[in-house]
Design a protein around this motif. Sequence first.
Motif, short mmCIF file in Angstrom:
data_model
loop_
_atom_site.label_atom_id
_atom_site.label_comp_id
_atom_site.label_asym_id
_atom_site.label_seq_id
_atom_site.Cartn_x
_atom_site.Cartn_y
_atom_site.Cartn_z
N ALA A 2 2.09 9.54 -6.43
CA ALA A 2 1.92 11.16 -6.45
C ALA A 2 2.04 10.81 -7.93
CB ALA A 2 3.04 11.79 -5.81
N ASN A 3 2.29 10.68 -8.71
CA ASN A 3 2.92 10.27 -10.26
C ASN A 3 1.63 10.18 -10.80
OD1 ASN A 3 3.86 10.29 -13.14
ND2 ASN A 3 6.17 9.94 -12.24
N PRO A 4 1.57 11.58 -11.66
CA PRO A 4 0.18 11.73 -12.33
C PRO A 4 0.32 10.05 -13.25
CG PRO A 4 0.96 13.45 -12.78
CD PRO A 4 1.90 12.79 -11.93
N LYS A 5 1.21 9.67 -13.49
CA LYS A 5 1.95 8.82 -14.76
C LYS A 5 0.96 7.74 -14.06
CE LYS A 5 4.78 10.54 -18.08
NZ LYS A 5 5.51 11.69 -18.08
N MET A 6 0.62 7.35 -13.44
CA MET A 6 0.44 5.99 -12.51
C MET A 6 -1.25 5.62 -12.81
SD MET A 6 1.50 3.61 -10.54
CE MET A 6 0.68 3.09 -9.47
N LYS A 7 -1.91 6.65 -13.60
CA LYS A 7 -3.58 6.61 -13.57
C LYS A 7 -3.66 5.02 -14.16
CE LYS A 7 -6.79 9.65 -15.36
NZ LYS A 7 -7.46 8.94 -16.41
N PRO A 8 -2.71 4.84 -15.38
CA PRO A 8 -3.30 3.42 -16.01
C PRO A 8 -3.12 2.43 -15.31
CG PRO A 8 -1.67 4.29 -17.35
CD PRO A 8 -2.07 5.00 -15.97
N GLY B 164 -5.59 -2.90 -8.89
CA GLY B 164 -5.98 -3.65 -8.03
C GLY B 164 -4.42 -3.74 -7.65
N LEU B 165 -4.23 -3.32 -6.01
CA LEU B 165 -3.05 -3.80 -6.06
C LEU B 165 -1.89 -5.13 -6.75
CD1 LEU B 165 -2.48 -1.83 -2.70
CD2 LEU B 165 -2.11 -1.28 -5.07
N GLU B 166 -3.47 -6.30 -6.26
CA GLU B 166 -2.71 -7.43 -6.35
C GLU B 166 -2.43 -7.29 -7.47
OE1 GLU B 166 -5.78 -6.60 -5.46
OE2 GLU B 166 -7.36 -6.99 -6.62
N ASN B 167 -2.32 -7.13 -8.41
CA ASN B 167 -3.12 -7.72 -10.29
C ASN B 167 -1.36 -6.63 -10.41
OD1 ASN B 167 -4.39 -8.79 -9.99
ND2 ASN B 167 -6.19 -7.15 -10.27
N VAL B 168 -0.36 -6.49 -9.91
CA VAL B 168 0.49 -5.13 -10.23
C VAL B 168 2.34 -5.99 -9.84
CG1 VAL B 168 1.35 -2.68 -10.21
CG2 VAL B 168 -1.28 -3.10 -10.68
N ALA B 169 2.57 -5.32 -10.62
CA ALA B 169 4.42 -5.83 -10.17
C ALA B 169 4.48 -5.01 -10.54
CB ALA B 169 4.46 -7.16 -11.18
N GLU C 219 0.78 -1.26 0.26
CA GLU C 219 0.31 -0.16 0.24
C GLU C 219 0.28 1.50 -0.06
OE1 GLU C 219 -3.40 -0.30 0.47
OE2 GLU C 219 -3.83 1.58 -0.17
N ALA C 220 1.46 1.17 0.98
CA ALA C 220 2.70 2.18 0.62
C ALA C 220 3.98 2.81 -0.59
CB ALA C 220 4.18 2.08 2.12
N VAL C 221 3.89 1.51 -1.15
CA VAL C 221 4.73 2.12 -2.03
C VAL C 221 3.72 2.23 -2.87
CG1 VAL C 221 5.96 0.39 -3.95
CG2 VAL C 221 5.96 0.34 -2.08
N TYR C 222 2.83 1.86 -3.81
CA TYR C 222 1.32 2.12 -3.81
C TYR C 222 0.97 3.91 -4.61
CZ TYR C 222 -3.79 2.67 -6.17
OH TYR C 222 -4.75 3.49 -6.94
N THR C 223 0.48 3.92 -3.25
CA THR C 223 0.63 5.59 -2.17
C THR C 223 1.53 6.55 -3.16
OG1 THR C 223 -0.72 4.84 -1.13
CG2 THR C 223 -1.00 7.32 -0.31
#
Length: 387
Positions: A174-180, A185-190, A166-170
Amino acid sequence: MAKYQIAWMPGDGIGNDVMEAAKIVLDSMKFDATYVPCDIGWDLWCKEGNALPERTIKALEGTTCGLFGAITSKPQDEAREELIPELRGKGLVYFSPIVKLRQMFNLHTNMRPCKSYPGNPLSYRGTHLANPPVGGKVSDVAIDQVIFRENTEGMYGGVEFFPLPEAVYTALCANPKMKPWKDKGLENVALSTRIMSKQGCVSICRNAFAFAAKTGRERVTLIEKPNVLRETGGLMTRCFREVAKSYPAIRADEANIDAICMWMFKNPQDYSVLVAENMFGDIVSDLCAGLVGGLGFAPSANLGDNYAVFEPTHGSAPKYAGQYKVNPHAMLLTVKMMFDWLGETDKATRLEAAVARVIREGTVKTYDMGGKASTLDVAKEVARYAG
Ligand code: IPM
Ligand code: MG
């Protein structure tokens, strides 16, 4: 006591075959060393849950430098499945012991020469080109490149996450490019990171230029991708340009990783010293090895300030393990690099000349070169000329 203590790390698969070949040559050259056997590799992972045991690290600390054969690395899931039952389900994480070793001993510079030896039927000939260089005859294209690969940072730093905390995700958001990735879902992102420091970039560039200056080479090429990897690629490019200023007599140029793969295939003879961050250096060193006959001819040195580990660029080729089939020249040229580092210049020169002679004569050669000789036959032939 012998003059040198060499950490002896055959590792996995054909690592054993080629290290046995190295021993034949070292003995014939009367190298004044004690060899300290060190456990490292896949078996140790399976049986102990650690491919680089603490006892090996301790043993290495008491040696002059290390000689290393090859390592088998597998992705996390497969690695867990091969653990002995008692070690399963304990949350053990596999990491490549050679990558760990490079980081642990701060072996920041990976030097990888790729040289075409006359008479090698596998060397690049350029015959596919409309105007083949120098007539496109066998061995006409002289390739003599040295890759300087940054060896401790970048994508190999091991800062990776799955699933994403969660902390890394949050923080990333802060970078708008994270939008996609926000809705996935966190569990689907590496996440694998490419972290590079100014110190790391400057150091590898300095070592590349210093080597070029010392050996009278006229060109140093940076391999990057700063048009896309703006921050890390940008940092490396700025450091490269800054270091280049101290070497006005050396041509310093830059190529993107994709473009160099194409240019290397068209005009490999034009390149001399290449410098790259960790992963691009890994990629390009296999490409360059291919131009000089394959991984059977590609040595390498992991260099730190006071310690070094020498290893051929090739992997453990499990299907050939124990068959004494593979080409030992990469390993023998790796021993030559060790001699250079130790200041055993005469031995280094003799060994390289012996390898070159065996290749040129073309009578004792392994299957990849169209021959029937074993790994050890080739080593004995080299030992005959070098010893
Ligand atoms: C190399 C190898 C290693 C690397 C592997 C075995 C971890 O490919 O030395 O080039 O990627 O560094
Ligand atoms: Mg590699």
